[in-house]
Scaffold this motif. Structure first.
Motif, mmCIF file in Angstrom:
data_model
loop_
_atom_site.group_PDB
_atom_site.id
_atom_site.type_symbol
_atom_site.label_atom_id
_atom_site.label_comp_id
_atom_site.label_asym_id
_atom_site.label_seq_id
_atom_site.Cartn_x
_atom_site.Cartn_y
_atom_site.Cartn_z
ATOM 1 N N TRP A 31 -6.878 -4.217 -10.605
ATOM 2 C CA TRP A 31 -5.618 -3.802 -10.648
ATOM 3 C C TRP A 31 -4.986 -4.451 -9.194
ATOM 4 C CZ3 TRP A 31 -4.396 1.627 -12.737
ATOM 5 C CH2 TRP A 31 -5.022 1.779 -13.904
ATOM 6 N N ARG A 32 -3.826 -4.640 -9.201
ATOM 7 C CA ARG A 32 -3.087 -5.049 -7.960
ATOM 8 C C ARG A 32 -1.666 -4.695 -7.739
ATOM 9 N NH1 ARG A 32 0.592 -9.099 -9.627
ATOM 10 N NH2 ARG A 32 0.253 -9.762 -11.804
ATOM 11 N N PRO A 33 -0.994 -4.753 -6.763
ATOM 12 C CA PRO A 33 0.166 -4.105 -6.305
ATOM 13 C C PRO A 33 1.196 -4.941 -6.968
ATOM 14 C CG PRO A 33 -0.795 -4.401 -4.379
ATOM 15 C CD PRO A 33 -1.927 -5.080 -5.345
ATOM 16 N N ALA A 34 2.111 -4.244 -7.894
ATOM 17 C CA ALA A 34 3.189 -5.035 -8.689
ATOM 18 C C ALA A 34 4.456 -4.987 -7.780
ATOM 19 C CB ALA A 34 3.350 -4.057 -9.799
ATOM 20 N N ARG A 35 5.465 -5.927 -8.231
ATOM 21 C CA ARG A 35 6.492 -6.328 -7.616
ATOM 22 C C ARG A 35 7.556 -4.750 -7.663
ATOM 23 N NH1 ARG A 35 9.029 -11.800 -9.506
ATOM 24 N NH2 ARG A 35 7.159 -13.133 -9.092
ATOM 25 N N LEU A 36 8.040 -4.515 -6.540
ATOM 26 C CA LEU A 36 9.065 -3.371 -6.511
ATOM 27 C C LEU A 36 10.361 -3.864 -7.492
ATOM 28 C CD1 LEU A 36 9.004 -2.615 -2.749
ATOM 29 C CD2 LEU A 36 7.930 -1.351 -4.452
ATOM 30 N N PRO A 37 10.882 -3.089 -7.810
ATOM 31 C CA PRO A 37 12.107 -3.159 -9.011
ATOM 32 C C PRO A 37 13.262 -4.240 -8.409
ATOM 33 C CG PRO A 37 11.942 -0.881 -8.632
ATOM 34 C CD PRO A 37 10.976 -1.409 -7.699
ATOM 35 N N GLU A 38 13.271 -5.219 -9.295
ATOM 36 C CA GLU A 38 14.151 -6.386 -9.104
ATOM 37 C C GLU A 38 15.626 -5.770 -8.656
ATOM 38 O OE1 GLU A 38 13.360 -9.608 -8.527
ATOM 39 O OE2 GLU A 38 11.422 -9.356 -9.373
ATOM 40 N N GLY A 39 16.163 -6.469 -7.642
ATOM 41 C CA GLY A 39 17.581 -6.097 -7.215
ATOM 42 C C GLY A 39 17.573 -5.010 -6.229
ATOM 43 N N SER A 40 16.603 -4.664 -5.862
ATOM 44 C CA SER A 40 16.458 -3.520 -4.619
ATOM 45 C C SER A 40 16.453 -3.952 -3.603
ATOM 46 C CB SER A 40 15.178 -2.430 -5.061
ATOM 47 O OG SER A 40 14.118 -3.039 -4.884
ATOM 48 N N ALA A 41 16.759 -3.224 -2.542
ATOM 49 C CA ALA A 41 16.606 -3.937 -1.109
ATOM 50 C C ALA A 41 15.151 -3.929 -0.651
ATOM 51 C CB ALA A 41 17.173 -2.787 -0.126
ATOM 52 N N TRP A 42 14.371 -2.911 -1.069
ATOM 53 C CA TRP A 42 12.970 -3.040 -0.758
ATOM 54 C C TRP A 42 11.919 -4.211 -1.303
ATOM 55 C CZ3 TRP A 42 10.931 -1.447 3.598
ATOM 56 C CH2 TRP A 42 11.459 -0.376 4.317
ATOM 57 N N ARG A 43 12.639 -4.615 -2.560
ATOM 58 C CA ARG A 43 12.043 -5.706 -3.451
ATOM 59 C C ARG A 43 12.157 -7.004 -2.572
ATOM 60 N NH1 ARG A 43 8.542 -9.064 -4.719
ATOM 61 N NH2 ARG A 43 9.513 -10.644 -6.207
ATOM 62 N N THR A 44 13.692 -7.050 -1.740
ATOM 63 C CA THR A 44 13.885 -8.288 -1.163
ATOM 64 C C THR A 44 12.876 -8.187 -0.047
ATOM 65 O OG1 THR A 44 16.202 -7.918 -1.698
ATOM 66 C CG2 THR A 44 15.891 -9.342 0.294
ATOM 67 N N VAL A 45 12.777 -7.033 0.632
ATOM 68 C CA VAL A 45 11.821 -7.104 1.964
ATOM 69 C C VAL A 45 10.390 -7.484 1.460
ATOM 70 C CG1 VAL A 45 10.719 -5.601 3.678
ATOM 71 C CG2 VAL A 45 13.115 -5.207 3.269
ATOM 72 N N GLN A 46 10.031 -7.097 0.332
ATOM 73 C CA GLN A 46 8.466 -7.265 -0.192
ATOM 74 C C GLN A 46 8.306 -8.756 -0.277
ATOM 75 O OE1 GLN A 46 7.625 -6.261 -4.174
ATOM 76 N NE2 GLN A 46 5.536 -5.642 -3.560
ATOM 77 N N ALA A 47 9.272 -9.633 -0.960
ATOM 78 C CA ALA A 47 9.384 -11.100 -1.215
ATOM 79 C C ALA A 47 9.404 -11.756 0.112
ATOM 80 C CB ALA A 47 10.354 -11.294 -2.449
ATOM 81 N N LEU A 48 10.070 -11.367 1.021
ATOM 82 C CA LEU A 48 10.481 -11.970 2.145
ATOM 83 C C LEU A 48 9.225 -11.840 3.284
ATOM 84 C CD1 LEU A 48 12.451 -13.681 3.962
ATOM 85 C CD2 LEU A 48 13.135 -11.304 4.948
ATOM 86 N N SER B 194 0.738 -1.297 0.038
ATOM 87 C CA SER B 194 -0.063 0.004 -0.010
ATOM 88 C C SER B 194 0.755 1.298 0.078
ATOM 89 C CB SER B 194 -0.915 -0.095 1.246
ATOM 90 O OG SER B 194 -1.648 1.333 1.251
ATOM 91 N N ILE B 195 2.161 1.223 0.624
ATOM 92 C CA ILE B 195 2.926 2.406 0.834
ATOM 93 C C ILE B 195 3.952 2.552 -0.496
ATOM 94 C CG2 ILE B 195 4.813 3.297 2.022
ATOM 95 C CD1 ILE B 195 3.820 1.617 4.643
ATOM 96 N N ALA B 196 4.341 1.725 -1.025
ATOM 97 C CA ALA B 196 5.435 1.637 -1.992
ATOM 98 C C ALA B 196 5.266 1.069 -3.208
ATOM 99 C CB ALA B 196 6.577 1.242 -1.497
ATOM 100 N N ALA B 197 4.386 0.054 -3.379
ATOM 101 C CA ALA B 197 3.989 -0.604 -4.666
ATOM 102 C C ALA B 197 3.406 -0.018 -5.554
ATOM 103 C CB ALA B 197 3.823 -2.237 -4.256
ATOM 104 N N PRO B 198 3.577 0.230 -6.966
ATOM 105 C CA PRO B 198 2.775 0.658 -7.781
ATOM 106 C C PRO B 198 1.756 -0.249 -8.250
ATOM 107 C CG PRO B 198 4.715 0.045 -8.850
ATOM 108 C CD PRO B 198 4.961 -0.280 -7.430
ATOM 109 N N MET B 199 0.491 0.268 -8.589
ATOM 110 C CA MET B 199 -0.745 -0.671 -9.100
ATOM 111 C C MET B 199 -0.208 -1.246 -10.554
ATOM 112 S SD MET B 199 -2.636 -0.881 -6.383
ATOM 113 C CE MET B 199 -3.863 -1.752 -7.209
ATOM 114 N N LYS B 200 -0.507 -2.499 -10.651
ATOM 115 C CA LYS B 200 -0.402 -2.984 -11.720
ATOM 116 C C LYS B 200 -1.597 -3.266 -12.624
ATOM 117 C CE LYS B 200 1.721 -7.092 -13.978
ATOM 118 N NZ LYS B 200 2.612 -8.275 -13.653
ATOM 119 N N ALA B 201 -1.950 -2.669 -13.791
ATOM 120 C CA ALA B 201 -3.084 -3.163 -14.474
ATOM 121 C C ALA B 201 -3.112 -4.509 -15.059
ATOM 122 C CB ALA B 201 -3.291 -2.015 -15.622
ATOM 123 N N GLU B 202 -3.966 -5.186 -15.363
ATOM 124 C CA GLU B 202 -4.087 -6.448 -15.945
ATOM 125 C C GLU B 202 -4.623 -6.415 -17.461
ATOM 126 O OE1 GLU B 202 -3.329 -9.114 -14.519
ATOM 127 O OE2 GLU B 202 -3.334 -8.394 -12.345
#
Length: 353
Positions: free
Chosen positions: A231-248, A216-224
């Protein structure tokens, strides 16, 4: 002349003056402010509040207790709002400064903080404030009128208020999760096993909620691809630290995603604790290929469902078109011979009985 007489005026009866004098003695007899004494003091001040006019209460508190009227009202709130937790708070020896925060918190937040303290977590006042979203609520309460402002400026203000609240709640959840993980790891120093089931039970829902808050705070919405799919939250950019947190967090929010016992402790040490400390304390997170490849099953499943939905729509459209073509072709029948046509016209029509 007593303080009550000097400050209260003619509305105070002799009996009330006597009671205020007794309350003063009771307050002065209290020693250092233990948890039990803080709650007891709140009860004394609540009684004084019921006797004194509002304008006189602050002066009375300052004269009798030697602290500010605001602190006095905090003690009153502790007694009024935390009395149901009295035994648990006293058993945990919760400091008055923490009680002041809990006195204005929502019941689920109070329960979460007390439970964390009961498990041995040493929470600071700042951590407790973060866990209950105290600062966010204060800011929202003082700028509530911003929600009635229109245009882009008003929308940005509303978004700022919402984000502030979400970030505080997210940080509170993550602080609690980190504390529980570190507590669960303590048996290793004594050569004992880490209890996976107990840790899962303690944090899995907090991780799930934190994952939703981060989206809700950081992920952009992804259109289907299909217009009618939300629409649903998309993955944060691959390789970023916050993407690691999101997946974890997604992985930790479902017990099926946790590694087995042979890899569990290493996972906590190498992935979970560094990521949580990155979130809570801002420590640098060194990404590895393995961390960046943590599977996000929800995204994969959603993508699969979206593709299946698109296929179903396409197949449905093709089937509908085929039926229309079939009906249309059936209407254009080959011309019949003249005799057969005349024969059909010669059949008498039905007659109603």
């Amino acid at each position: 002349m007593t303080i009550a007489k000097a400050k209260a005026g003619p509305t105070i009866s002799p009996a009330q003056e006597e009671e205020l004098s007794g309350l003063r003695e009771d307050i002065c007899s209290l020693g250092r402010r233990t948890t039990a004494q803080a709650i007891e003091l709140g009860g004394y001040l609540a009684r004084a509040k019921s006797i004194l006019p509002e304008k006189a209460l602050g002066a009375w508190i300052k004269a009798v207790c030697n602290f500010t009227p605001k602190t006095g009202r905090n003690y009153i709130a502790v007694h009024a709002n935390l009395i149901d937790y009295k035994e648990r708070l006293e058993a945990a020896a919760v400091a008055p400064t923490v009680l002041f925060v809990l006195a204005y918190a929502e019941q689920p937040d109070v329960e979460r903080v007390i439970s964390a303290i009961e498990t041995g977590e040493q929470l600071t006042v700042a951590q407790v404030k973060a866990m209950v979203g105290a600062e966010a609520r204060r800011k929202v309460a003082t700028t509530d009128e911003a929600l009635n402002v229109g245009g882009i400026a008003g929308l940005r203000k509303a978004a700022e208020l919402k984000t502030t609240q979400d970030v505080a709640q997210f940080h509170g959840l993550m602080s609690a999760v980190l504390k529980r993980v570190e507590k669960a790891m303590e048996p290793i120093a004594k050569g004992r096993a880490v209890k996976k089931g107990m840790l899962q039970e303690a944090i899995v829902y907090d991780c799930r909620h934190a994952h939703d808050l981060l989206n809700s705070i950081a992920a952009p919405m992804k259109a289907e691809l299909v217009a009618h799919v939300n629409w649903r939250p998309a993955r944060l950019p691959e390789g970023s630290a916050w993407r690691t947190v999101q997946a974890l967090l997604h992985r930790m929010g479902g017990v099926d995603g946790w590694p087995d016992r042979t890899e569990f402790v290493g996972w906590l040490q190498d992935e979970v604790i560094p990521a949580l400390r990155f979130v809570v304390h801002g420590e640098a997170l060194t990404s590895t290929e393995e961390e960046m490849e943590i599977a996000d099953a929800s995204d994969d499943l959603a993508s699969q469902e979206s593709a299946e939905a698109s296929d179903r729509v396409q197949r449905g459209e093709e089937a509908t078109l085929a039926r229309i073509n079939s009906m249309f072709n059936g209407m254009i029948a080959p011309a019949s011979p003249a005799g057969a046509s005349r024969k059909r016209r010669s059949v008498p029509s039905a007659v109603a009985a």
